[in-house]
Scaffold this active site. Structure first.
Site, PDB file in Angstrom:
ATOM      1  CE  LYS A 116     -20.662 -34.698 -27.225  1.00 56.13           C
ATOM      2  NZ  LYS A 116     -22.109 -34.428 -27.096  1.00 56.13           N
ATOM      3  CD  GLU A 118     -26.971 -33.256 -26.780  1.00 59.02           C
ATOM      4  OE1 GLU A 118     -28.203 -33.036 -26.872  1.00 59.02           O
ATOM      5  OE2 GLU A 118     -26.495 -34.173 -26.086  1.00 59.02           O
ATOM      6  CD  GLU A 185     -26.313 -40.073 -29.775  1.00 53.58           C
ATOM      7  OE1 GLU A 185     -25.753 -39.042 -29.357  1.00 53.58           O
ATOM      8  OE2 GLU A 185     -26.811 -40.929 -29.016  1.00 53.58           O
TER       9      GLU A 185
HETATM   10  O1  KIV Z   1     -22.645 -37.872 -23.723  1.00 52.71           O
HETATM   11  C1  KIV Z   1     -22.150 -38.658 -24.524  1.00 52.71           C
HETATM   12  O2  KIV Z   1     -21.616 -39.714 -24.163  1.00 52.71           O
HETATM   13  C2  KIV Z   1     -22.226 -38.329 -25.940  1.00 52.71           C
HETATM   14  C3  KIV Z   1     -21.898 -39.408 -26.903  1.00 52.71           C
HETATM   15  C4  KIV Z   1     -23.078 -40.275 -27.060  1.00 52.71           C
HETATM   16  C5  KIV Z   1     -21.425 -38.880 -28.198  1.00 52.71           C
HETATM   17  O3  KIV Z   1     -22.592 -37.248 -26.276  1.00 52.71           O
END
Ligand code: KIV
Length: 284
Positions: A116, A118, A185
């Site tokens: 993942k 951002e 988010e």
């Molecule tokens: O780092 C994390 O826990 C996240 C969540 C808030 C989605 O990115």
């Protein structure tokens, strides 16, 4: 029916069928095992570990080595859940080739199913490059904690019509670049629901209302293990920090009052052996 490992196809099928996707963060072997046994679809090893496990003030200081260390522990605990490793700040922003290499480390060194990262449109080419390398990428827009100082704090994103439109364009750009899911988010619930309707891929909300295709919560928030603050969007299912404190105080009192350990916690020696040692060994 025997349980099957969750894949990205399972999650996409849930969206297609209108079934909610469940996701939680986890950072170590026991929490991953508990999430897996609870039947959670997906476990995110979030860089939130920097704050809730390592005690940093933000997610910014988290390193690749810290992420990989925790991802490996989670992999050992979770057999079925779809596992996502969170790319830490500056592991993908500066250079596209470095982003692909770092994404690859999550798969090669920690056996994650996906990574993942951002950011919206600005990250589309990076998502495309990682995806072209055969790595599944999850996007993350709305409040993006790695850029919290640029956003001016942990604030809801997409409150104005123009900001909501930007979020939609970010989400579509990520989908077009090959993202397989998108975390939303802290966005207004109507915005998140509209994005979820327009996207082909699943959305996973955190503070984004009930209209997302799935939900994620930070484990330490939902279990009440992080007592610095609890965001408004969290539902607390336990108070484990409080329970931990009570248990530790009870243990301390037991030791001080000589109530622990009791005979049931000790390993007895048989009388004959004791006598032999006392008479032959200890007298020498
Ligand atoms: O780092 C994390 O826990 C996240 C969540 C808030 C989605 O990115």
């Amino acid at each position: 029916m025997s349980r099957k490992k969750v894949t990205i196809l399972t999650l996409q099928e849930k969206k297609n069928q209108g079934e909610p996707i469940t996701m939680v963060t986890a950072y170590d072997f026991p929490s991953a095992l508990a999430a897996d046994r609870a039947g959670i679809d997906s476990v995110l090893v979030g860089d939130s570990l920097g704050m809730v496990v390592l005690g940093y003030d933000s997610t910014v200081p988290v390193t690749m080595d810290e992420m990989l260390h925790h991802c490996r522990a989670v992999r050992r605990g979770a057999q079925y859940a779809y596992l996502i490793g969170d790319m830490p700040f500056m592991s993908y922003q500066a250079d596209r080739a470095e982003a692909v290499r770092n994404a690859g480390r999550f798969l090669k060194e920690a056996d994650m199913d996906a990574v993942k990262l951002e950011g919206g449109r600005a990250m589309a080419d990076t998502v495309r490059a990682i995806s072209a390398a055969g790595i599944t990428v999850i996007g993350h827009i709305g409040l993006t904690p790695q850029s919290v100082s640029q956003l001016g704090g942990y604030r809801v994103q997409g409150r104005t019509a123009a900001d909501a439109q930007r979020l939609l364009e970010d989400a579509l750009a990520l989908q077009e670049a090959g993202a397989a899911m998108i975390v939303l988010e802290m966005t207004p619930d109507r915005v998140a629901a509209e994005l979820s309707r327009r996207l082909r891929i699943p959305t996973i909300g955190i503070g984004a209302g009930a209209g997302c295709d799935g939900q994620v919560l930070v484990l330490h928030d939902m279990l009440g293990m992080f007592d610095r603050f609890t965001p408004r969007f969290v539902k607390k299912y336990a108070d484990l920090f409080g329970q931990m404190g009570q248990a530790l105080a009870a243990y301390r009192d037991d030791v001080v009052q000589r109530r622990f350990p009791g005979p049931e916690h000790a390993f007895p020696m048989e009388d004959a052996v004791w006598e032999e040692w006392r008479d032959d060994g200890l007298t020498r």
